[in-house]
Design a protein around this motif. Structure first.
Motif, short mmCIF file in Angstrom:
data_model
loop_
_atom_site.label_atom_id
_atom_site.label_comp_id
_atom_site.label_asym_id
_atom_site.label_seq_id
_atom_site.Cartn_x
_atom_site.Cartn_y
_atom_site.Cartn_z
N ARG A 1 0.82 -1.20 0.00
CA ARG A 1 0.00 0.00 0.00
C ARG A 1 0.87 1.26 0.00
O ARG A 1 0.51 2.28 -0.59
CB ARG A 1 -0.92 0.00 1.22
N THR A 2 2.04 1.20 0.66
CA THR A 2 2.94 2.35 0.71
C THR A 2 4.37 1.93 0.40
O THR A 2 4.75 0.78 0.62
CB THR A 2 2.92 3.03 2.09
N ALA A 3 5.15 2.90 -0.08
CA ALA A 3 6.56 2.63 -0.36
C ALA A 3 7.32 2.35 0.93
O ALA A 3 8.30 1.59 0.94
CB ALA A 3 7.18 3.82 -1.08
N GLU A 4 6.87 2.95 2.05
CA GLU A 4 7.54 2.74 3.33
C GLU A 4 7.42 1.28 3.78
O GLU A 4 8.39 0.71 4.31
CB GLU A 4 6.94 3.67 4.39
N LEU A 5 6.26 0.67 3.56
CA LEU A 5 6.10 -0.73 3.94
C LEU A 5 6.95 -1.64 3.06
O LEU A 5 7.52 -2.63 3.53
CB LEU A 5 4.62 -1.13 3.82
N ALA A 6 7.06 -1.31 1.77
CA ALA A 6 7.91 -2.09 0.88
C ALA A 6 9.37 -2.00 1.32
O ALA A 6 10.09 -3.00 1.36
CB ALA A 6 7.75 -1.58 -0.56
N GLN A 7 9.80 -0.79 1.64
CA GLN A 7 11.18 -0.59 2.10
C GLN A 7 11.44 -1.35 3.40
O GLN A 7 12.51 -1.94 3.59
CB GLN A 7 11.44 0.90 2.32
N SER A 8 10.45 -1.36 4.29
CA SER A 8 10.61 -2.06 5.57
C SER A 8 10.82 -3.55 5.37
O SER A 8 11.71 -4.16 5.98
CB SER A 8 9.37 -1.81 6.44
N ASP A 9 10.02 -4.16 4.49
CA ASP A 9 10.16 -5.60 4.25
C ASP A 9 11.48 -5.92 3.56
O ASP A 9 12.14 -6.92 3.86
CB ASP A 9 9.00 -6.11 3.40
N SER A 10 11.89 -5.06 2.63
CA SER A 10 13.16 -5.27 1.93
C SER A 10 14.32 -5.20 2.91
O SER A 10 15.23 -6.05 2.88
CB SER A 10 13.33 -4.22 0.83
N SER A 11 14.30 -4.22 3.78
CA SER A 11 15.37 -4.07 4.77
C SER A 11 15.40 -5.24 5.74
O SER A 11 16.46 -5.74 6.11
CB SER A 11 15.19 -2.76 5.55
N ARG A 12 14.21 -5.71 6.12
CA ARG A 12 14.14 -6.84 7.05
C ARG A 12 14.70 -8.10 6.42
O ARG A 12 15.42 -8.87 7.06
CB ARG A 12 12.69 -7.06 7.47
#
Length: 245
Positions: free
Chosen positions: A118-129
């Motif tokens: 839904r947001t770029a921030e959530l995508a970035q969070s999963d990628s970083s994790r």
């Protein structure tokens, strides 16, 4: 007190308007599209994720596909690394689509995956994790995989290596790791040997992955890998652009 302040501001604005020779012209607010509903976004996200996937015509002759099957192996890991036992690390995704599992010469394998957020921030969070999981738990995961491979095989040995990819190997992709697995029987006979890689690309509100493997003597052709990486990046960028707000 608040009302007095509001009145004072109103009087001051009227004085400024009078000093400028009259009332200012009204302007129409800029129209903005309201956010789509969660249900509508989920439908659009699934369509976007599906459009990124590899299909049979993307691969050279000699490759064939079968429906995707998730790896449900559960490893004995510490709490800090047990997240690896999840089917995949994209926990915040709205849509998650996998390609067929493609098999080629010498039992080589290739598959892709796309997830939308839904947001770029959530995508970035999963990628970083996901990247943190690999860099911090690679050794522990490798040892757990070795134990799983030789379980019930008396005298057999296994070697597993997960090595994070460096920028020069990623070719513009966000992160990933090389994988090497091998096993030897108690009699000293090599029973299997696999080399490959898993990598992912973050693009706005989407993540695309590419996974491939082959034998150590017949790895997947690097020319095929590079062509597929370029193709998937193009599709991923296009898919991300179709996501509604």
């Amino acid at each position: 007190m608040h009302n007095a302040i509001k009145v004072a501001i109103a009087v001051t604005m009227l004085a400024l308007v009078a000093a400028c020779g009259g009332a200012s012209k009204s302007t129409k607010p800029v129209a903005t599209n309201p956010p789509v509903s969660d249900a509508a976004f989920k439908t659009a996200a699934a369509t976007a994720a599906k459009s990124m996937q590899l299909v049979a015509s993307d691969l050279p002759a000699g490759w064939s596909g079968k429906p995707y099957e998730p790896n449900t192996t559960q490893l004995d890991l510490s709490p800090a690394c047990t997240f690896f036992n999840a089917v995949d690390p994209w926990t915040n995704a709205v849509a998650n689509i996998n390609s067929d599992d493609f098999t080629g010469p010498a039992d080589s394998e290739i598959k892709s995956q796309a997830v939308a957020y839904r947001t770029a921030e959530l995508a970035q969070s999963d990628s970083s994790r996901a990247n943190t999981l690999v860099t911090q738990c690679a050794d522990e995961i490798g040892r757990a995989l070795e134990a799983s491979i030789v379980a019930g095989e008396s005298g057999a040995t296994a070697h597993v290596s997960l090595t994070p990819l460096v920028a020069s190997d990623l070719g513009g992709w966000t992160a990933g790791y090389n994988v090497s697995l091998s096993a030897t029987s108690a009699a000293g006979e090599k029973t299997f040997s696999v080399v490959g890689a898993i990598l992912w690309k973050l693009s706005g509100r989407m993540i695309g992955t590419l996974e491939y493997s082959g034998s150590d003597t017949t790895p997947v052709d690097s020319a095929i890998v590079n062509a597929l990486k370029a193709l998937l990046v193009k599709r991923l960028t296009g898919a991300d652009a179709t996501l509604p707000n």
